[in-house]
Design a protein around this motif. Structure first.
Motif, PDB file in Angstrom:
ATOM      1  N   ALA A  56       0.831  -1.210   0.000  1.00  0.00           N
ATOM      2  CA  ALA A  56       0.000   0.000   0.000  1.00  0.00           C
ATOM      3  C   ALA A  56       0.866   1.261   0.000  1.00  0.00           C
ATOM      4  CB  ALA A  56      -0.936  -0.003   1.205  1.00  0.00           C
ATOM      5  N   LEU A  57       1.915   1.280   0.808  1.00  0.00           N
ATOM      6  CA  LEU A  57       2.820   2.424   0.832  1.00  0.00           C
ATOM      7  C   LEU A  57       3.420   2.677  -0.549  1.00  0.00           C
ATOM      8  CD1 LEU A  57       4.711   1.706   4.185  1.00  0.00           C
ATOM      9  CD2 LEU A  57       3.381   3.775   3.703  1.00  0.00           C
ATOM     10  N   VAL A  58       3.878   1.595  -1.180  1.00  0.00           N
ATOM     11  CA  VAL A  58       4.514   1.724  -2.490  1.00  0.00           C
ATOM     12  C   VAL A  58       3.497   2.161  -3.541  1.00  0.00           C
ATOM     13  CG1 VAL A  58       5.672   0.451  -4.344  1.00  0.00           C
ATOM     14  CG2 VAL A  58       6.382   0.126  -1.962  1.00  0.00           C
ATOM     15  N   CYS A  59       2.317   1.568  -3.550  1.00  0.00           N
ATOM     16  CA  CYS A  59       1.300   1.944  -4.537  1.00  0.00           C
ATOM     17  C   CYS A  59       0.904   3.406  -4.397  1.00  0.00           C
ATOM     18  CB  CYS A  59       0.070   1.053  -4.407  1.00  0.00           C
ATOM     19  SG  CYS A  59       0.299  -0.633  -5.009  1.00  0.00           S
ATOM     20  N   ASP A  60       0.691   3.859  -3.169  1.00  0.00           N
ATOM     21  CA  ASP A  60       0.341   5.264  -2.972  1.00  0.00           C
ATOM     22  C   ASP A  60       1.430   6.184  -3.517  1.00  0.00           C
ATOM     23  OD1 ASP A  60      -2.100   4.633  -1.849  1.00  0.00           O
ATOM     24  OD2 ASP A  60      -1.462   4.976   0.226  1.00  0.00           O
TER      25      ASP A  60
END
Length: 200
Positions: free
Chosen positions: A121-125
């Motif tokens: 999620a951190l990377v996608c955001d």
């Protein structure tokens, strides 16, 4: 250099940061400790195509070159500062596509703690905001229940089955293909994940 790279991100105990040469010892230990856990899911090269680098030096050299070219972002996944896995953004494509694919692994000792969904999620955001991408894809073998749970928690959309998608353990293996679009998560994927946890 990939747009938005290098970057360090975190949420609570979970963090992602660029893989660096000094990670060699931790990387080698994790890979050795988790060989049986990881090997069934990892890509291999078909006969005649050489071999995938098994050493950290070979792996990081390839990933760092791709990051300089703007086609990859290799992240170490950390728990309370210690490396416990890896998230790699591959195949960053600009132009009319604005697309990338993501692969990940985590130590068995940290599986089931929400580390991987949070890291992804951190990377996608980051990819949707600073890196400016529109679509992110994750492809998973149908038998990989742990990895499928990650996209389930993040509510990726399944778009189909890709027969013979990757060469793994001596055979061409089918994969289920999942995607998420920037407009799917205007609130951000990390926020979606937190809301899902509160609803459970």
């Amino acid at each position: 250099m990939a747009r938005g790279w290098p970057v360090t991100l975190s949420d609570g105990h979970v963090g992602v940061r660029p893989l660096v040469r000094r990670d060699a010892g931790a990387w080698a230990r994790l890979r050795a400790e988790n060989r049986e856990w990881l090997t069934p899911w990892e890509a291999t090269l078909p006969p005649g195509e050489g071999s995938v680098p098994e050493s950290y030096t070979g792996t990081i050299a390839t990933l760092r070159r791709r990051a300089r070219e703007g086609t990859a972002m290799p992240f170490a996944v950390t728990w309370a500062g210690d490396m416990v896995g890896q998230v790699t953004v591959n195949s960053i494509t600009r132009g009319s596509a604005q697309f990338a694919s993501i692969g990940y692994w985590v130590s068995r000792s940290h599986a089931g703690r929400g580390v991987t969904p949070t890291a992804v999620a951190l990377v996608c955001d980051h990819l949707f905001t600073r890196a400016g991408l529109h679509r992110i894809e994750i492809s998973i073998r149908p038998e990989n229940a742990a990895s499928l749970r990650v996209v389930e928690k993040l509510r990726f959309t399944e778009v189909g089955l890709a027969p013979g998608y990757l060469h793994i353990a001596g055979q061409w293996r089918d994969h289920r293909v999942f995607q998420i679009l920037k407009e799917d998560v205007p609130e951000g994927l990390l926020t979606r994940l937190r809301e899902g946890r509160r609803a459970d």
